[in-house]
Scaffold this motif. Structure first.
Motif: not given
Length: 351
Positions: A35-59
């Motif tokens: 469940a953790y892997a699925r939730g995190l993977a969904e978030y990271l997928d969106r970061c890649e689509r939107e060109n967001i650096d997860p290390m610098e993500a904001t609220r």
């Protein structure tokens, strides 16, 4: 790593894969890790689509992810319990998807790679009004559990009469002992004590890792005896109590997903789409409350850490509340009439 094969995006983010390996090494349940892997993977997928650096993500970036979850079409159809869209994933599912993202950022803070966590959480804040609680990022909706009416329950049992001995006794135990799906499917032959009509729910199979011993009824004992005789024709080996009888997995332990499928098919046959593997647990705990069991006794029976969890499971219908109110009003009325009678008697004596 198997998780990286299932969700390739995790392999492209070293810190995410490292965080999941730590949780795995700490012995967290495979379903939790999945469940953790699925939730995190969904978030990271969106970061890649939107060109967001997860290390610098904001609220703001997290809010965009929440918006996507609330508008994503659900395979179960329109969900009226999402934040404001009238569609998308259920509120509880959104909460579940955000947990690994929040924990991942907690990990980055501990590693000194971030100073703050962009995922909000409800927490106590001294000095704030109304109890000092700060709201989390997504409002949490708490629903009363659904339980069938007496007629619906009888219809379900009527359909279950046509099921195999294994399925009948599983339904009986699920209700009698208020068992969760994993607790039921994980029962072993040595967990049973037929002489005392009790069964042991092992700590490693429970949600909160609390072991408990619970009773079952005499009628369930009859069903269990019949199933044990039937089980001996499949396998005489000790071990998992409930075995698959399909050609593909014959004599193998029955899986959680197979049990869910069985209950789902029965529910559809009875036109009770809301009936799930957890409904029997809801119904049992509600019946215990109706019988007048003390809250702490119900919590112990259910295996809850606190009575707050128990209160969320106890569902008293409008009919029950009406009956309670009527009985209370009858007592109050009788008391008032008695006082008026005493007043009348006093007045007669004075005359």
């Amino acid at each position: 790593m198997v998780l990286e094969e299932k969700w390739p995006v995790l392999g492209r983010h070293e810190q995410a894969a490292r965080w999941l390996r730590i949780w795995t090494d700490l012995g967290r349940a495979p379903r939790t890790i999945d469940a953790y892997a699925r939730g995190l993977a969904e978030y990271l997928d969106r970061c890649e689509r939107e060109n967001i650096d997860p290390m610098e993500a904001t609220r703001e970036h997290i809010a965009g992810h929440v918006r996507e979850l609330t508008t994503r079409p659900s395979h179960r159809g329109v969900n009226v319990l999402s934040i404001d869209s009238g569609s998308g994933l259920a509120n509880a599912t959104i909460q579940q998807r955000l947990v690994p993202v929040r924990l991942f950022y907690d990990f980055l803070i501990e590693e000194g790679q971030r100073e703050s966590n962009p995922v909000g959480r409800g927490r106590y804040t001294p000095g704030r009004r109304f109890g000092g609680h700060q709201r989390g990022l997504v409002p949490r909706l708490t629903k009363l559990p659904w339980i069938p009416t007496d007629q619906e329950w009888l219809a379900f049992l009527q359909a279950a009469k046509l099921e195999s001995p294994r399925n009948r006794v599983m339904l009986a135990l699920a209700y009698d002992a208020a068992l969760r799906r994993e607790e039921l499917c994980s029962l072993r032959t040595d967990d049973l004590d037929p002489g005392r009509r009790t069964l042991r729910v092992r700590a490693e199979t429970t949600k909160n890792r609390y072991e408990r011993v619970v009773p079952y009824s005499a009628s369930t004992g009859v069903l269990l005896s019949g199933y044990l005789r039937h089980r001996a024709t499949i396998s005489r080996a000790r071990g998992p109590l409930f075995l698959s009888e399909s050609r593909r997995h014959y004599a193998q332990p029955l899986t959680l997903w197979s049990w869910s499928k069985i209950v789902r098919q029965l529910a559809i046959a009875c036109d009770l789409p809301r009936f799930s593997t957890h409904t029997t647990r809801h119904l049992c705990l509600t019946d215990l409350a109706r019988m007048g069991w003390e809250l702490h006794a119900i919590a112990s029976f259910a295996g809850h850490r606190s009575t707050e969890s128990t209160l969320r499971y106890i569902h008293l219908s409008g009919r029950d509340l009406a009956d309670t109110l009527q009985r209370g009003m009858e007592q109050i009325h009788a008391w008032r009439v008695e006082q008026l009678a005493q007043l009348a008697a006093t007045a007669a004596g004075q005359a």
